[in-house]
Design a protein around this motif. Sequence first.
Motif, short mmCIF file in Angstrom:
data_model
loop_
_atom_site.label_atom_id
_atom_site.label_comp_id
_atom_site.label_asym_id
_atom_site.label_seq_id
_atom_site.Cartn_x
_atom_site.Cartn_y
_atom_site.Cartn_z
N THR A 57 -39.25 -31.17 -26.54
CA THR A 57 -39.77 -31.73 -25.30
C THR A 57 -40.62 -32.94 -25.62
O THR A 57 -41.43 -32.91 -26.55
CB THR A 57 -40.60 -30.68 -24.54
N LYS A 58 -40.43 -34.02 -24.87
CA LYS A 58 -41.15 -35.25 -25.14
C LYS A 58 -41.98 -35.65 -23.92
O LYS A 58 -41.55 -35.49 -22.79
CB LYS A 58 -40.19 -36.39 -25.46
N ASN A 59 -43.16 -36.17 -24.17
CA ASN A 59 -43.99 -36.76 -23.13
C ASN A 59 -43.94 -38.26 -23.30
O ASN A 59 -44.37 -38.80 -24.32
CB ASN A 59 -45.43 -36.26 -23.22
N LEU A 60 -43.37 -38.95 -22.32
CA LEU A 60 -43.19 -40.39 -22.39
C LEU A 60 -43.95 -41.09 -21.28
O LEU A 60 -44.37 -40.47 -20.30
CB LEU A 60 -41.70 -40.74 -22.30
N TYR A 61 -44.10 -42.39 -21.43
CA TYR A 61 -44.79 -43.19 -20.43
C TYR A 61 -43.79 -44.14 -19.80
O TYR A 61 -43.09 -44.87 -20.49
CB TYR A 61 -45.94 -43.97 -21.07
N ASN A 62 -43.72 -44.12 -18.46
CA ASN A 62 -42.86 -45.03 -17.73
C ASN A 62 -43.70 -46.21 -17.25
O ASN A 62 -44.50 -46.08 -16.34
CB ASN A 62 -42.21 -44.31 -16.54
N PRO A 63 -43.55 -47.40 -17.86
CA PRO A 63 -44.38 -48.53 -17.48
C PRO A 63 -44.11 -49.04 -16.07
O PRO A 63 -45.00 -49.60 -15.42
CB PRO A 63 -44.04 -49.61 -18.52
N LYS A 64 -42.91 -48.84 -15.59
CA LYS A 64 -42.59 -49.31 -14.23
C LYS A 64 -43.34 -48.49 -13.18
O LYS A 64 -43.88 -49.04 -12.22
CB LYS A 64 -41.08 -49.22 -14.01
N LEU A 65 -43.37 -47.19 -13.36
CA LEU A 65 -44.07 -46.30 -12.42
C LEU A 65 -45.52 -46.08 -12.81
O LEU A 65 -46.30 -45.53 -12.03
CB LEU A 65 -43.36 -44.95 -12.34
N LYS A 67 -46.68 -43.98 -14.97
CA LYS A 67 -46.91 -42.54 -14.99
C LYS A 67 -46.38 -41.96 -16.30
O LYS A 67 -45.46 -42.50 -16.90
CB LYS A 67 -46.17 -41.84 -13.85
N LYS A 68 -46.97 -40.84 -16.69
CA LYS A 68 -46.43 -40.10 -17.81
C LYS A 68 -45.36 -39.15 -17.28
O LYS A 68 -45.55 -38.53 -16.23
CB LYS A 68 -47.53 -39.29 -18.50
N ILE A 69 -44.26 -39.07 -17.99
CA ILE A 69 -43.19 -38.17 -17.58
C ILE A 69 -42.86 -37.25 -18.75
O ILE A 69 -43.07 -37.60 -19.92
CB ILE A 69 -41.92 -38.92 -17.12
N SER A 70 -42.34 -36.09 -18.43
CA SER A 70 -41.97 -35.13 -19.46
C SER A 70 -40.45 -35.00 -19.48
O SER A 70 -39.82 -34.75 -18.45
CB SER A 70 -42.60 -33.77 -19.14
N VAL A 71 -39.87 -35.19 -20.65
CA VAL A 71 -38.44 -35.03 -20.82
C VAL A 71 -38.23 -33.69 -21.53
O VAL A 71 -38.70 -33.51 -22.66
CB VAL A 71 -37.84 -36.19 -21.65
N SER A 72 -37.55 -32.78 -20.84
CA SER A 72 -37.40 -31.43 -21.39
C SER A 72 -36.44 -31.42 -22.58
O SER A 72 -35.65 -32.35 -22.77
CB SER A 72 -36.89 -30.48 -20.31
#
Length: 94
Positions: A57-65, A67-72
């Motif tokens: 599972t990865k926690n990434l940052y979306n610069p456009k939004l 927000k931090k998002i989690s990729v399962s």
Amino acid sequence: MTKHELITLLSKRLRISKREASIWVEAFFETLKYELKNDGKVVFQGFGSFKVYTTRTKNLYNPKLKKKISVSSRKKIRFKPSRKLIEKLNAPKD
């Protein structure tokens, strides 16, 4: 090579109908999928091996939004060619 090209090649080499070659190819791929799903590894001597692995599972940052998002985690397939296949691919052409 596409599946259709494989079927055509097999039907010519084995001197069977395209319909029969299609049944063999489909059976092969269904068996391969089944084994990868259940066992997680398929080995072909002299060709290579397919192995299922799970990503973390990865926690990434979306610069456009912003927000931090989690990729399962998810399952992926890795192919590792055999030494014989690598040697054959790198051999000089006659």
